[in-house]
Write a protein that holds these residues in place. Structure first.
Motif, PDB file in Angstrom:
ATOM      1  N   UNK A 187       0.824  -1.209   0.000  1.00 60.25           N
ATOM      2  CA  UNK A 187       0.000   0.000   0.000  1.00 60.25           C
ATOM      3  C   UNK A 187       0.857   1.258   0.000  1.00 60.25           C
ATOM      4  N   UNK A 188       1.980   1.230   0.728  1.00 57.65           N
ATOM      5  CA  UNK A 188       2.855   2.406   0.770  1.00 57.65           C
ATOM      6  C   UNK A 188       3.439   2.704  -0.602  1.00 57.65           C
ATOM      7  N   UNK A 189       3.763   1.666  -1.360  1.00 60.15           N
ATOM      8  CA  UNK A 189       4.276   1.866  -2.712  1.00 60.15           C
ATOM      9  C   UNK A 189       3.232   2.532  -3.589  1.00 60.15           C
ATOM     10  N   UNK A 190       1.986   2.088  -3.482  1.00 62.60           N
ATOM     11  CA  UNK A 190       0.915   2.687  -4.274  1.00 62.60           C
ATOM     12  C   UNK A 190       0.719   4.156  -3.901  1.00 62.60           C
ATOM     13  N   UNK A 191       0.771   4.452  -2.607  1.00 62.74           N
ATOM     14  CA  UNK A 191       0.624   5.842  -2.159  1.00 62.74           C
ATOM     15  C   UNK A 191       1.771   6.699  -2.675  1.00 62.74           C
ATOM     16  N   UNK A 192       2.983   6.172  -2.611  1.00 64.16           N
ATOM     17  CA  UNK A 192       4.156   6.899  -3.091  1.00 64.16           C
ATOM     18  C   UNK A 192       4.069   7.181  -4.582  1.00 64.16           C
ATOM     19  N   UNK A 193       3.691   6.188  -5.355  1.00 63.19           N
ATOM     20  CA  UNK A 193       3.582   6.373  -6.808  1.00 63.19           C
ATOM     21  C   UNK A 193       2.507   7.395  -7.147  1.00 63.19           C
ATOM     22  N   UNK A 194       1.410   7.354  -6.423  1.00 64.42           N
ATOM     23  CA  UNK A 194       0.335   8.323  -6.673  1.00 64.42           C
ATOM     24  C   UNK A 194       0.818   9.748  -6.395  1.00 64.42           C
ATOM     25  N   UNK A 195       1.534   9.916  -5.294  1.00 59.52           N
ATOM     26  CA  UNK A 195       2.050  11.248  -4.948  1.00 59.52           C
ATOM     27  C   UNK A 195       3.059  11.728  -5.972  1.00 59.52           C
ATOM     28  N   UNK A 196       3.924  10.856  -6.439  1.00 60.84           N
ATOM     29  CA  UNK A 196       4.925  11.230  -7.438  1.00 60.84           C
ATOM     30  C   UNK A 196       4.278  11.542  -8.781  1.00 60.84           C
ATOM     31  N   UNK A 197       3.235  10.805  -9.117  1.00 56.64           N
ATOM     32  CA  UNK A 197       2.569  10.998 -10.406  1.00 56.64           C
ATOM     33  C   UNK A 197       1.899  12.360 -10.499  1.00 56.64           C
ATOM     34  N   UNK A 198       1.576  12.952  -9.353  1.00 52.54           N
ATOM     35  CA  UNK A 198       0.937  14.276  -9.365  1.00 52.54           C
ATOM     36  C   UNK A 198       1.919  15.391  -9.686  1.00 52.54           C
TER      37      UNK A 198
END
Length: 510
Positions: free
Chosen positions: A100-111
């Motif tokens: 889940x942390x990886x998904x959150x990190x990728x979402x934040x970076x994608x923004x």
């Protein structure tokens, strides 16, 4: 410095057709940034914010009433965010789990615009490193870390090396962000140095190893005081000791060394023996989290824009002074940095035009800041003004003060006002610790300024009714608020002027 036309000159900034000739005019807003490969340990920084009002009856610990939770990229991911926010294109390489942390990190970076994520390597056996900070206001109560520190398996390291080589092939400069979490193992680091050397791409290393020989081949290594003290065994208490330690570190890694020295600024030691001390800018330090990330990202971005190393370091010093005034892991935008650099050339460090203010406020808002706003003439600063500004500052994380221009004051107060011109009033207001930004408006009311900046709350004195506050209905239309602050009775510029005239009739113009 500025020439007669008002153009800002940065020290040692060379134009496209200059070698060692006159310093050329340059505005950071006009810089064209290149491609920066960021390789290293990826972290997710989480923040649980709330308020503490009592001690638990179960144990002598504070009880936090949770208000909100946020998550932002940390470690090498924060370096990438900083470089991208300044305007560089970032090729990010690092390791995440399938959690889940990886998904959150990728979402934040994608923004974030400008960050390419194709270099992220996912390993189901890896735990995405997460640091959770629990805060009451600006006070950190505890930090909870989720990590498993180990060297990734050979197959995963091979994927990291492949991704790093691809990023280096497309980059103008490389950053190795070493948080000692396992990604920059000996073989991965050696492959990075070999690939960069083959293409002639400079490498900047933010080190965490107890000795710097593994970074041999780097163009620049950026240890802080404690890191360089451990690596060299030398004290770093003053300029002379910083120079000696930087020389010893340069002998280990073979490159230039930039020692970040917190409130004392930075010391740049070049391989040719030239030393530059960049002094820190005074700032209200709230949080040093990620300040080193901001420094290394700013230096890399400036080098990618064609600036020399000394100029990059001076600009990075300013960036660091901005970021330590923010709470948590965050970034410095090009607009914020440009305004801070320009402020050195002006009487007031916080007065900016409306278009630049809009950009700065948007950057604040993207980082979760609540924007408070108040306005007035503020002709002769008195305790009533201070009470209003303090009340306004308590309503948000950042306070904007809109000042009536001289022409606007004359229309409202009469031909004999203001007693101080707009620049003088802005200088005084901008020097107050509660004030983050000053904007001067020429209209009779600040409505145009309010509509441009869209604050979260407008604060006025309690002598107004809520429906009389200019811009109040507009702010409330998108969920904002109007707050009426208690006044200090008997305090006004008009009453002060009246008393002065009674005591000395010739002291002020009639």
């Amino acid at each position: 410095m500025r020439d007669a036309s008002g153009v800002l000159y940065f020290p040692n900034v060379k134009g496209p057709d200059q070698d060692d000739g006159p310093r050329s005019a340059a505005m950071i807003d006009d810089f064209t940034f290149g491609r920066v490969a960021v390789i290293g340990d990826l972290l997710l920084d989480c923040y649980i914010n709330g308020s503490v009002g009592r001690i638990s009856p179960e144990a002598p610990v504070p009880v936090l009433l949770r208000a909100h939770h946020s998550a932002v990229p940390g470690g090498a991911a924060n370096v990438a965010m900083n470089a991208a926010t300044l305007g560089a294109t970032v090729l990010l390489v690092g390791l995440v789990g399938e959690d889940e942390s990886a998904a959150t990190l990728k979402t934040a970076l994608a923004r974030a615009p400008g960050i390419e994520l194709s270099g992220l390597v996912a390993d189901p056996a890896w735990t995405t490193i997460t640091k959770t900070r629990v805060l009451s206001g600006r006070q950190q109560i505890v930090r909870i870390d989720e990590e498993r520190i180990e060297t990734p398996p050979a197959a995963t390291r091979a994927h990291l090396i492949s991704a790093a080589r691809a990023a280096i092939d497309a980059a103008d400069i490389v950053i190795c962000s070493d948080y000692a979490k396992g990604v920059l193992s000996d073989d991965v680091l050696a492959a990075i140095m070999d690939a960069a050397r083959a293409r002639g791409v400079p490498v900047i290393v933010d080190p965490k190893r107890p000795e710097f020989s593994a970074y041999r081949g780097a163009f620049l290594v950026t240890p802080n005081r404690s890191e360089i003290a451990v690596a060299t065994g030398l004290p770093v208490r003053n300029d002379a000791e910083a120079e000696a330690a930087a020389h010893a570190a340069s002998e280990q890694c073979g490159g230039n060394v930039l020692v970040t020295r917190s409130e004392e600024g930075m010391t740049l030691y070049r391989r040719d023996g030239h030393v530059t001390h960049a002094r820190a800018h005074k700032s209200e330090v709230y949080d040093v989290s990620g300040a080193g990330d901001t420094v290394v990202a700013t230096v890399a971005a400036m080098l990618s824009a064609g600036q020399d190393l000394e100029t990059a370091v001076v600009i990075a010093t300013t960036a660091a002074s901005i970021v330590v005034g923010k709470l948590g892991t965050t970034t410095v935008s090009r607009h914020e940095l440009g305004a801070a650099l320009l402020s050195k050339m002006k009487e007031t460090a916080t007065t900016v035009p409306l278009d630049r203010a809009r950009s700065i406020v948007n950057d604040w808002r993207q980082h979760g800041a609540r924007i408070a706003f108040t306005n007035g003439c503020f002709d002769l600063l008195h305790p009533g003004h201070i009470a209003l500004l303090r009340a306004a500052a308590r309503q948000g994380d950042k306070l904007i003060v809109a000042l009536n221009s001289d022409a606007s004051v004359k229309r409202l107060k009469g031909a004999e006002r203001p007693l101080q011109d707009a620049q003088a009033r802005a200088t005084v207001i901008g020097a107050l610790r509660d004030v983050d930004l000053v904007v001067i408006f020429d209209e009779d009311t600040p409505l145009e300024t309010i509509m441009a900046l869209r604050p979260d709350v407008i604060v006025k004195g309690a002598d107004y009714r809520e429906d009389e506050v200019v811009g109040g209905a507009f702010v409330q239309s998108y969920g904002g608020a109007v707050v009426l602050a208690d006044l200090v009775s008997g305090r006004s510029t008009t009453s002060i002027v009246r008393k002065i005239r009674q005591a000395a009739p010739d002291a002020l113009p009639c």
